[in-house]
Structure formats: C-alpha cells, structure tokens
Scaffold this active site. Structure first.
Site, PDB file in Angstrom:
ATOM      1  N   SER A 549       0.627  -1.730   0.282  1.00  0.00           N
ATOM      2  CA  SER A 549       0.381  -0.096  -0.017  1.00  0.00           C
ATOM      3  C   SER A 549       1.027   1.079   0.018  1.00  0.00           C
ATOM      4  CB  SER A 549      -1.159  -0.658   1.369  1.00  0.00           C
ATOM      5  OG  SER A 549      -2.181   0.873   0.478  1.00  0.00           O
ATOM      6  N   ASP A 635     -10.119  -3.799  -5.729  1.00  0.00           N
ATOM      7  CA  ASP A 635      -9.093  -3.242  -4.644  1.00  0.00           C
ATOM      8  C   ASP A 635      -9.494  -1.423  -4.875  1.00  0.00           C
ATOM      9  OD1 ASP A 635      -8.136  -1.448  -2.922  1.00  0.00           O
ATOM     10  OD2 ASP A 635      -5.395  -2.273  -3.267  1.00  0.00           O
ATOM     11  N   HIS A 670      -8.372  -5.431  -2.031  1.00  0.00           N
ATOM     12  CA  HIS A 670      -6.404  -4.445  -1.664  1.00  0.00           C
ATOM     13  C   HIS A 670      -6.118  -5.247  -0.323  1.00  0.00           C
ATOM     14  CE1 HIS A 670      -4.643  -1.019  -0.611  1.00  0.00           C
ATOM     15  NE2 HIS A 670      -4.239  -1.253   1.510  1.00  0.00           N
TER      16      HIS A 670
END
Length: 701
Positions: A549, A635, A670
C-alpha cells in the site's frame, strides 16, 4: 503456481500517450489507458472490465507464472510450513458481557471465523455465524463487523463478497439461527445498536466509495425507509461509528489525517439529533471516552504534538471547557486511551517501545505494565463491560508468540489467558531479536528491529528482508509473525525499519515524514539498509525490500533512489502513481489523502513536490533490481492500474537488471485473498520471490 518450462516473453503494454498540463507543467502518461473509464462499475462487477485491459493483466500474470513457476514446489513447502504453525481450531479468549462470554474461533481446516458465545462462567458454546458456510457460494468472502444486541437476542453482522469493501449488513436471531429479512447494502460494515435493540446505526458508502452518511435502520423495514442521521459535507472527511466506552452513546467520528470532530447520539433516545462535542479546528485531532457526566479526551490541542488527555463536562464539552488531566510530555506519545468505571488506561510509546499506564480515578495513583525485551509489541484489547477492574492486553515480540493476559487493575495481578500455539513447534531460544539505530542523512536515529536465528555469523553473507511502511502515523510493531520463520529458518535476517512517516517515535516522527518531508521516509529506509550492511547483517544486493500500500510507494521510491542496495523488491498493492491519483478527486481516497500528500490540484508547490518523488513519474533509464508488484482487481484503495502502469513503464524504460513482474489477483481487493489459508498462497509467492532474488530458491525447498 504451476511448473513452467520456459519463461514467456515479457508483455509489452502499448504506448498510448496522454498529456495534460497543470500549473504550467506538462506531464505525459503513456499508460493512462490501463485505468478503466468505468472503474466504479468494475469495483462492483469485475466482469465489466475493458477486454484490452483484461488481456494485458492476464498476459502479465502468465509471464509472472512463467518466471516463478519453477518455485512451485518451494511455494507448496512454504505453505505447508506456515500452515503447520497455525492452530487450525484456534479460538479467542471469551469476552464476558452480562450472562454470556462471546468468542471467535476456527474449525479444523476452516478458512473463515465462527462467531459464538457460551455461559459467562463456562459451559457449552453456541455458534451463531459460521463463516465457512456463509463463504461457500462465494469466490471471495470477508466478514466486516459483528455485534450482538444489548438484550443478547440478535447479532448484526456484515460481509463483503467481492473484495471491493462494500459490506452488506444482516441481522441473525440467536434463538432460530436464521437471518431476519433486513438487508442493508453498501456500508462500511460497522453497526451500533440502539438501547432498545429495535434499530441500529450504520455508515453508508457513496458512489465514490466514501463513508459520508450515517443512517438509522429500524428492524422490519426496508433500507429505502432508513433515516439519514448525519451527512458530512467535506469530501475530504471520512465518517465512522463506534459505541462509547460506557455503552451509553453512539460516537460519530469524522476527520481526515490532520483534523477530527465527534458527535454523540444518546442510544436510549436514538431519534434525537447527534450532539457536537467540539467544533473542528484545522490541525486539531481528538477522540473521546465517557464516564458519568465527564468526557476524557485524547487530543493534540495546544500544540501537544505527542498528545495529552483532557477532561470536559458532558453537558458543556466544547473546547473552552477542556482541562488537562495528563499533560503533554514531549517524546512520550499517547497512542490510545481506554476507560473503565474506576480506571483510565493509556497506551504510550517512547523511543519505539510501548507501555500500558493505569490510573486509579479515585486515588489518582498510576502504575505501568512494561516488558524488558529489546523490541516488542503491546496492545490493549478492550471489553464489552465498563463496570470491571479487568484489563485484557496482548504481548508479543519477534521471537515470542502472542500472549493474552487478564490484568486486575485494582490488585495489580496478571493472569495468562492464552499463549499462541505453534503446532509444528517453536522455541524462542532458537532465535534472537535485537535492535540497532540507523543514522539518517540528517542525523535522525532510525530504529531497526531485527530477527534472526541464534548463531548467525555477522559476516555480511546472509540475505535479508527489510520491511517498511512509513505513512499515516502508523507504527510497525515488533510483534510475532509465524510466517517470517520460513524465511529466517532458511538463513534470512528479517528486519523492520521504523522510518519517519510512522509514529514509532511519536507524532513528530510522523510529521517529519509527510508532505514536503515525505522523502525522509525513503531516505530513512535506505539508511536502514546501509546500517544493516555496516553491521554485517547482510551486504548490498543481498537485501529484499518489502512493503504494501503506502509501503509499496516506499518500495517504488526506493527502487528509483537506491535500487543498487537491493537484490529484489516486493511491492504489494503499491501506491505508486501518486500524482495522477491525487489529481483525480473522484477516486475513493483522494480528497481525504490531500492532508497526507498535498493537493496538487490547487497547489503548484504540492504538484512539484509529488512529481519529484512519485515512483511512477520518476522511473529512469537505469538498472533496477528484480521487482514483484502485486495488485487486486477490485481494490478500492490502491486501484489495480497503479501497479500495472508502473510495471509497464519500468519495462519500457529501464536499461538493465530486473526482471519486473506484475501479479494481479483478479478476484480480490486491497487485502488479497480472504481465507486464512488462501492468504498463505500469496505470502508464499512473496517469500519464494525473495528466496529466488537472493539466489537460494532451489536450496530453499
């Protein structure tokens, strides 16, 4: 992954130049076409993805498999090992509430949690939600929130079945085991029950996946009849709900990364309008707990960079009535507070080590719970009950599996309630956890936590995985993770760099790694790598960088700025297309992210700052280490096209090194795969890549 005989040719993404000019600066993006124009629809239904984009992602997946296919047996061995360290029928320590104690557990071989309860003083358990059964008809399944009603008759629960983080809420009857007809769609998953258990509050996500509205749902009615309770007008603010410490209020907590504001709804009077605690002031953050007619507020007001605790009367909670209880102490960061009828608990961190401090609210005496390992993790776990002297907390270190304690705050005694079992065996004495300090370019001392097998020769020969994040004020705890042992047992050193941008050394540590100071995060990570080399834990070109991320952005920036230190880099769901994302105010996270990165739409300075380090925009004609980028098609946080565009540009621009690989999970978001064992397959790919990049994949089986 299956065995591949010969690597396929790397895909070549067509260049379709797209240029734009802002603040007099022209930027050309050859791969903008990889962002599907109807991306909102793709989040809800991946089948509508543009065929050209799907074809390219499929080709990249095939190429990655062709290069890493020879590690298939290694990956299987890694999964077997990691699964062997999981207690398959594990369960939480039951948490008491009234006549019952509530728990979560897994069944042998099960991928998903079961939610249940037992009589408070022990007895047979009763399962109300079976995650394995609920998941069986879905390729993806992830629980959101789960909360029993105050009368213990109903269980509100939510799940996401696409990986897009749109959670549907349902309500199950404990007696019948069946769901009511109520279904509330497109929420963030959380629920707060009204005191009469006839309605609940929830947050609805808008079309851009932003949590902006609070609604009340009355049982037995359709979602179309729900009542809008509160709507946030600032697109840069997110809104969430939780129950207050006493259980008396629903707290509407809104904010961005710099400013916050809270409102209270009296759960005994759920139709009353929310009541503002203290109006938002730019740069002032606060969160609260309630006890009787008093609020206890954790805040950075009055330039308390590392936060302080104030009190305020419930009847007049505005800022002018705040009074210091625990004053600001520079360098001692108050992470969180928890409140009970007779005690105030605060979790603090000083010099990257946490402690729990307990204050008796009648005598004002304080005492601390701390541990003596060189690096460790400590967390309070909360309670359903307010009228209790019991505090539950969890402790672990990089060598010590997690331990859950019940601590009597009045008697100052602790009871071990659970120690994480490692079925395949684990002896902490076989491992060493330690810490060094890396000196950054400007003299800052960066803590680096280290795990390795006892007896490691400090001769620079060992491969090393260096993990980092460094954003949003999130600290990376030096906690236990059984998966890492699969690398460490193969000779790897595992290290965590506690870089600026995180709050490992206090909130000021975070402020020194954001916006115009963002590059400190990247330079701290490179300094950590160099310090590990100097200390002979490893050598240049023996290090694998790993982040996800915003930590994936770190990986992209480090590949551009200090790639010569690394043999390989793994970037999971990497936020690498920073400029383009921050210029698109329709994306779910863009407006709330402007305080973190800057707003390049409005500010030329922010535009230039982001352009100067954005990994995608700074890919250069030079050698790069081997890179594995991993994305998720649905995501909503780091959209699939960010890693796709990055790998396409790398492959077209770099002059040597590599290879650079893209793996897109076409059925997840995600967090990657949703099942606890399916997730191990993805960890195994990361570790197999790390072993391969370090040149020991064949010997690593």
């Amino acid at each position: 992954m299956t065995q591949a005989k010969t690597p396929s040719k790397p895909p070549v993404a067509p260049r379709r130049p797209h240029s734009f000019t802002r603040h007099g600066i022209t930027v050309t993006d050859d791969y903008a076409w990889l962002k599907d124009a109807k991306w909102q629809e793709v989040l809800r239904n991946p089948a509508v993805l543009d065929p050209d984009i799907r074809k390219y992602l499929d080709e990249e997946n095939a190429y990655t498999e062709s290069l890493l296919g020879h590690t298939a047996s290694l990956q299987k061995a890694l999964v077997r090992e990691m699964r062997g360290r999981i207690k398959e029928d594990d369960s939480s320590v039951p948490s008491p509430d009234g006549p019952f104690a509530y728990f979560r557990r897994f069944r042998e071989g099960g991928q998903h949690e079961l939610f249940g309860r037992m009589p408070r003083d022990g007895g047979e358990g009763h399962i109300v939600l079976d995650g394995d059964a609920l998941a069986k008809d879905h390729k993806y399944f992830k629980f959101g929130g789960s909360r029993h009603s105050h009368d213990h008759r109903l269980q509100a629960w939510s799940a996401d079945t696409k990986g897009s983080e749109y959670f549907a809420i349902r309500v199950r009857d404990w007696a019948s085991g069946k769901d009511l007809d109520d279904v509330v769609e497109e929420t963030d998953g959380g629920v707060v029950w009204a005191a009469d258990c006839k309605s609940f509050f929830y947050v609805k996500l808008d079309d851009n996946h932003r949590p902006m509205q609070v609604w009340r749902h009355r049982l037995g009615t359709g979602q179309a009849d729900d009542t809008l309770v509160y709507e946030e007008q600032d697109a840069g603010w997110f809104t969430h709900l939780h129950e207050s410490t006493s259980g008396r209020f629903c707290v509407i907590a809104g904010g961005d990364h710099e400013t916050s504001e809270q409102r209270l709804i009296d759960l005994a009077n759920p139709e009353a309008p929310p009541r503002l605690v203290a109006a938002r002031e730019e740069g002032v953050q606060y969160s609260l707990a309630d006890r009787g007619d008093e609020l206890f507020i954790l805040t950075n007001a009055d330039e308390a960079i590392d936060f302080k605790i104030v009190t305020a009367p419930l009847g007049e909670p505005e800022r002018k009535n705040w009074r210091d209880l625990i004053p600001y102490r520079p360098g001692i960061y108050i992470i969180d507070l928890d409140l009970y009828a007779g005690h105030l608990v605060r979790l603090e961190r000083a010099n990257a080590l946490p402690s729990i401090v307990i204050r008796d609210l009648s005598t004002k005496e304080e005492h601390a719970i701390a541990f003596d390992e060189a690096a460790y993790s400590l967390d309070t776990m909360g309670s359903y009950e307010f009228e209790t002297t019991n505090l539950r907390f969890a402790y672990s270190s990089m060598t010590t599996p997690s331990e859950v304690y019940d601590y009597d705050m009045a008697r100052r005694t602790r009871t071990l309630r659970k120690r994480q079992e490692i079925p395949s065996g684990h002896d902490p004495a076989d491992y060493v956890t330690t810490r060094i300090m890396a000196t950054a370019h400007d003299g800052a001392e960066v803590p680096v936590s280290i795990l390795h097998r006892r007896g490691l020769k400090l001769d620079g020969a060992a491969p090393l995985l260096l993990y980092g994040y460094g954003s949003y004020g999130m600290a990376m705890p030096a906690s236990f993770n059984a998966n890492r042992l699969s690398l460490v047992d193969r000779g790897f050193v595992y290290a965590i760099a506690h870089i600026r941008g995180g709050a490992d050394k206090g909130w000021g540590w975070y402020l020194d790694g954001k916006r115009e100071k963002k590059t400190n995060s990247f330079d701290d990570f490179a300094a950590s790598a160099r310090a590990l080399i100097d200390a002979k834990y490893t050598s240049a070109k023996r290090i694998i960088g790993h982040g996800g991320s915003a930590g994936g952005m770190l990986m992209g920036a480090v590949a551009n700025r200090a790639g010569e230190l690394f043999a390989g880099i793994v970037a999971e769901v990497p936020f690498v297309d920073v400029l383009n994302t921050m210029l698109d105010d329709t994306l779910p996270l863009t407006p709330p992210e402007w305080p973190e990165w800057g707003n390049p739409i409005e500010s030329e300075k922010d535009f230039r700052t982001i352009l100067s380090y954005s990994p995608y925009d700074n890919v250069a004609a030079k050698d790069y280490p081997a890179i594995l980028a991993m994305g998720g098609l649905t995501d909503p946080r780091v959209t699939y096209w960010e890693p796709a565009k990055w790998i396409a540009r790398l492959r077209a621009t770099m002059t040597g090194g590599g290879p650079v690989l893209l793996r897109t999970n076409m059925g997840a978001g995600h967090g990657g795969a949703s099942g606890r064992f399916d997730r191990l397959d993805e960890v195994a790919i990361v570790y197999a890549f790390a072993l391969w990049a370090a040149g020991i994949a064949e010997a690593g089986v």
